[in-house]
Motif scaffolding. Structure first.
Motif, short mmCIF file in Angstrom:
data_model
loop_
_atom_site.label_atom_id
_atom_site.label_comp_id
_atom_site.label_asym_id
_atom_site.label_seq_id
_atom_site.Cartn_x
_atom_site.Cartn_y
_atom_site.Cartn_z
N SER A 102 30.69 59.09 -9.79
CA SER A 102 30.35 60.26 -8.97
C SER A 102 31.39 60.53 -7.90
O SER A 102 31.42 61.63 -7.34
N ASP A 103 32.22 59.54 -7.59
CA ASP A 103 33.28 59.76 -6.62
C ASP A 103 34.43 58.80 -6.88
O ASP A 103 34.33 57.86 -7.69
N PHE A 104 35.55 59.07 -6.22
CA PHE A 104 36.75 58.24 -6.32
C PHE A 104 37.12 57.73 -4.94
O PHE A 104 36.77 58.34 -3.92
N ILE A 105 37.85 56.62 -4.92
CA ILE A 105 38.36 56.05 -3.68
C ILE A 105 39.87 56.29 -3.62
O ILE A 105 40.61 55.81 -4.49
N LEU A 106 40.31 57.06 -2.64
CA LEU A 106 41.74 57.31 -2.45
C LEU A 106 42.28 56.28 -1.45
O LEU A 106 41.98 56.36 -0.25
N LEU A 107 43.07 55.35 -1.95
CA LEU A 107 43.58 54.29 -1.07
C LEU A 107 44.51 54.83 0.00
O LEU A 107 44.59 54.29 1.10
N GLY A 108 45.26 55.89 -0.32
CA GLY A 108 46.20 56.45 0.65
C GLY A 108 47.32 55.47 0.96
O GLY A 108 48.01 54.98 0.07
N PHE A 109 47.45 55.14 2.25
CA PHE A 109 48.49 54.20 2.70
C PHE A 109 47.79 53.03 3.39
O PHE A 109 47.59 53.04 4.61
N PRO A 110 47.41 51.99 2.62
CA PRO A 110 46.65 50.87 3.19
C PRO A 110 47.47 50.13 4.26
O PRO A 110 48.60 49.71 4.01
N CYS A 111 46.89 49.98 5.43
CA CYS A 111 47.54 49.25 6.53
C CYS A 111 46.51 49.05 7.63
O CYS A 111 45.36 49.45 7.51
N ILE A 136 47.95 51.34 12.74
CA ILE A 136 49.01 52.05 12.02
C ILE A 136 48.46 53.29 11.34
O ILE A 136 49.14 54.33 11.26
N GLN A 137 47.22 53.23 10.88
CA GLN A 137 46.58 54.41 10.30
C GLN A 137 46.52 55.55 11.32
O GLN A 137 46.80 56.71 11.00
N ILE A 138 46.17 55.21 12.56
CA ILE A 138 46.11 56.23 13.61
C ILE A 138 47.50 56.78 13.91
O ILE A 138 47.68 58.00 14.10
N PHE A 139 48.50 55.91 13.90
CA PHE A 139 49.87 56.35 14.13
C PHE A 139 50.33 57.30 13.01
O PHE A 139 50.92 58.36 13.28
N LEU A 140 50.05 56.93 11.76
CA LEU A 140 50.43 57.80 10.63
C LEU A 140 49.68 59.12 10.69
O LEU A 140 50.24 60.18 10.38
N PHE A 141 48.41 59.05 11.09
CA PHE A 141 47.64 60.29 11.25
C PHE A 141 48.32 61.23 12.24
O PHE A 141 48.44 62.44 11.99
N SER A 142 48.78 60.69 13.37
CA SER A 142 49.43 61.52 14.40
C SER A 142 50.72 62.13 13.87
O SER A 142 50.98 63.32 14.09
N ILE A 143 51.52 61.35 13.14
CA ILE A 143 52.79 61.84 12.60
C ILE A 143 52.54 62.96 11.60
O ILE A 143 53.16 64.04 11.68
N PHE A 144 51.64 62.73 10.65
CA PHE A 144 51.40 63.73 9.61
C PHE A 144 50.66 64.95 10.15
O PHE A 144 50.83 66.06 9.63
N VAL A 190 39.18 53.63 -8.28
CA VAL A 190 40.13 53.48 -7.18
C VAL A 190 41.47 54.11 -7.56
O VAL A 190 42.06 53.75 -8.58
N ILE A 191 41.92 55.06 -6.76
CA ILE A 191 43.19 55.75 -7.00
C ILE A 191 44.18 55.32 -5.92
O ILE A 191 43.94 55.55 -4.73
N ASP A 192 45.28 54.71 -6.32
CA ASP A 192 46.28 54.24 -5.38
C ASP A 192 47.20 55.41 -5.01
O ASP A 192 48.37 55.45 -5.38
N ASP A 193 46.65 56.38 -4.31
CA ASP A 193 47.40 57.57 -3.90
C ASP A 193 46.64 58.22 -2.76
O ASP A 193 45.53 57.80 -2.42
N PHE A 194 47.24 59.28 -2.17
CA PHE A 194 46.55 59.98 -1.09
C PHE A 194 45.93 61.28 -1.57
O PHE A 194 45.34 62.02 -0.78
N LEU A 195 46.05 61.58 -2.88
CA LEU A 195 45.41 62.75 -3.46
C LEU A 195 45.03 62.45 -4.91
O LEU A 195 45.45 61.45 -5.48
N CYS A 196 44.25 63.33 -5.49
CA CYS A 196 43.85 63.18 -6.89
C CYS A 196 44.98 63.70 -7.76
O CYS A 196 45.05 64.89 -8.08
N ASP A 197 45.86 62.79 -8.15
CA ASP A 197 47.02 63.14 -8.95
C ASP A 197 46.72 62.94 -10.43
O ASP A 197 45.81 62.20 -10.81
#
Length: 314
Positions: free
Chosen positions: A13-22, A26-34, A176-183
């Motif tokens: 029913s859903d997928f898990i987008l791993l994005g950039f695991p850290c 660091i997640q907050i820092f990457l959020f600010s940059i992007f 589990v999708i090792d990406d930040f979008l559904c590719d």
């Protein structure tokens, strides 16, 4: 496909987008940059759209195509970046099955439209430089608007069949999708873990490769003819002006197609799969960010129009 295989498709029913695991910091820092990159991308491309809209000197086919291309870039980053930003702040990093397929469709349809726009812009420069006497009669405003409509309509039709095929695939467990979008690649990998899907993989790969290579070789062929014509221009000033109008477009073509080919045309080795999210990030987030700077830095008319839009002197 058997009814048993079809029933598998409702097990996830859903997928898990791993994005950039850290780590969370660091997640907050990457959020600010992007987030800053996203806002600047929107502002830069909106400025080009407004400059072409408000400056009557830019109501020519080349700038009409550029304005539509910038609007396309706005749509393109909105197809993946907002969800990526939300994912940085999410603990579950989940995306529903329906949202995932919708993101896949819009992301690839807008990418297809971008390939078509780059081809049409190459055709426009070919006519302007190689057929200057015929350019005003061929590239009329009506014909230019027709090309724009063709890019948008055909872009959203091209990837419709692969997406429909993917909706019929059995996603029976791994989500589990090792990406930040559904590719495309990760989704096909998840489905192939349930049943063999060689036909769908072949159709998706063929359509992606056909689009990428057809438009890329068309653009390269167009600019080969343009370069040959530029070399034959007698005056140095004329050669410089002609090359300047094309160099920005070529830079965008190299940025976009270089990263796209690394993602969708390179062999599926482990190293290529590990690098996929970074090449996807480059052409889907960073290229739209650089485009306004590339198109404005070498174009005096655009720089003057942007000064008006930004409140500077004309």
């Amino acid at each position: 496909m058997s009814s048993e295989a079809r029933n598998f498709s409702y097990m996830v029913s859903d997928f898990i987008l791993l994005g950039f695991p850290c780590h969370w910091e660091i997640q907050i820092f990457l959020f600010s940059i992007f987030f800053m990159t996203y806002i600047l991308t929107l502002l830069g491309n909106m400025a080009i759209v407004c400059a072409v809209r408000w400056d009557h000197r830019l109501h020519t086919p080349m700038y009409i195509l550029l304005a539509n291309f910038s609007f396309l870039e706005i749509c393109y980053v909105n197809s993946d970046v907002p969800n990526m930003l939300a994912n940085f702040l999410s603990r579950t990093k989940a995306i529903s099955f329906t949202r995932c397929l919708l993101q896949l469709y819009f992301f690839f349809s807008l990418g297809t439209t971008e390939c078509l726009f780059l081809s049409i812009m190459a055709y426009d420069r070919f006519l302007a430089i190689c057929r200057p006497l015929h350019y005003p009669t061929i590239m009329t405003t009506k014909f230019c608007n027709g090309l724009v409509v063709f890019c948008w309509v055909y872009g959203f039709l091209w990837f419709l069949i692969p997406v429909i095929l993917i909706t019929q695939l059995p996603f029976c467990g791994p989500n589990v999708i090792d990406d930040f979008l559904c590719d495309l690649g990760p989704l096909l990998t998840l489905a192939s873990a349930c049943v063999p899907i060689p036909g769908t993989v072949l159709i998706c790969g063929t359509m992606s490769s056909l689009l990428i290579f057809a438009t890329f070789f068309y653009i390269i062929g167009s600019y080969t003819l343009v370069l040959r014509a530029v070399i034959q221009v007698p005056s140095a000033a004329g050669r410089k002006k002609a090359f300047s109008t094309c160099s920005s477009h070529l830079a965008v073509v190299c940025l976009f197609y270089g990263s796209v080919m690394m993602t969708y045309v390179s062999p599926g080795s482990g190293q290529a799969e590990g690098m996929q999210k970074f090449t996807t990030l480059f052409y889907s987030v960073l290229t739209p960010f650089f485009n306004p700077m590339i198109y404005s830095l070498r174009n005096k008319e655009m720089k003057d129009a942007l000064k008006k839009v930004l409140g500077g002197s004309p």
